[in-house]
Design a protein around this motif. Structure first.
Motif: not given
Length: 136
Positions: A6-34
């Motif tokens: 990872l050298l040039a990841a893209y991060v946007s929050v609220g329509g604002n490109d935060l890539s110049a401030y970001a040094r780590k980004a994680e997106v996680t998704v999960e499903v409850e187990d019933k």
């Protein structure tokens, strides 16, 4: 399997490109187990997927100058805003998918650190609604 740094990841929050401030980004998704185990399961646990949820976690280098990070994030506090994250800042493609959706800006840490530390901010926001993966 291709390897990637990872050298040039893209991060946007609220329509604002935060890539110049970001040094780590994680997106996680999960499903409850019933648990749907019955006597007919013969002693084996059975599960089904329940509700899905996600989280966007970021480590950002703080900047409190006018129009910079703190002035971008502070007004978003308490609102649900769009987010988008890619492994590379290049256009979305099959080789550069984008994960996006909406997240709740539930907190902001304008000051975080000890003597001699860089001024960084670690945040984690729950997603609201579906998280999608786009390749075009």
């Amino acid at each position: 399997m291709a390897k990637m740094v990872l050298l040039a990841a893209y991060v946007s929050v609220g329509g604002n490109d935060l890539s110049a401030y970001a040094r780590k980004a994680e997106v996680t998704v999960e499903v409850e187990d019933k648990d749907v185990t019955t006597y007919a399961s013969l002693g084996w646990k059975e599960v089904l997927g329940g509700l899905k949820s996600g989280e966007v976690a970021l480590e950002l280098l703080q900047d409190v100058a006018a129009t910079k990070l703190d002035s971008i994030m502070w007004p978003l506090l308490g609102t649900v805003v769009p987010f988008a994250v890619r492994l590379d800042s290049a256009a979305v493609s099959t080789n550069n998918p984008q994960w996006s959706g909406s997240c709740l800006i539930k907190g902001w840490n304008p000051i975080e650190g000890s003597v001699g530390d860089e001024a960084s901010v670690s945040v984690s926001y729950p997603t609201s609604g579906a998280v999608t993966r786009a390749t075009a």
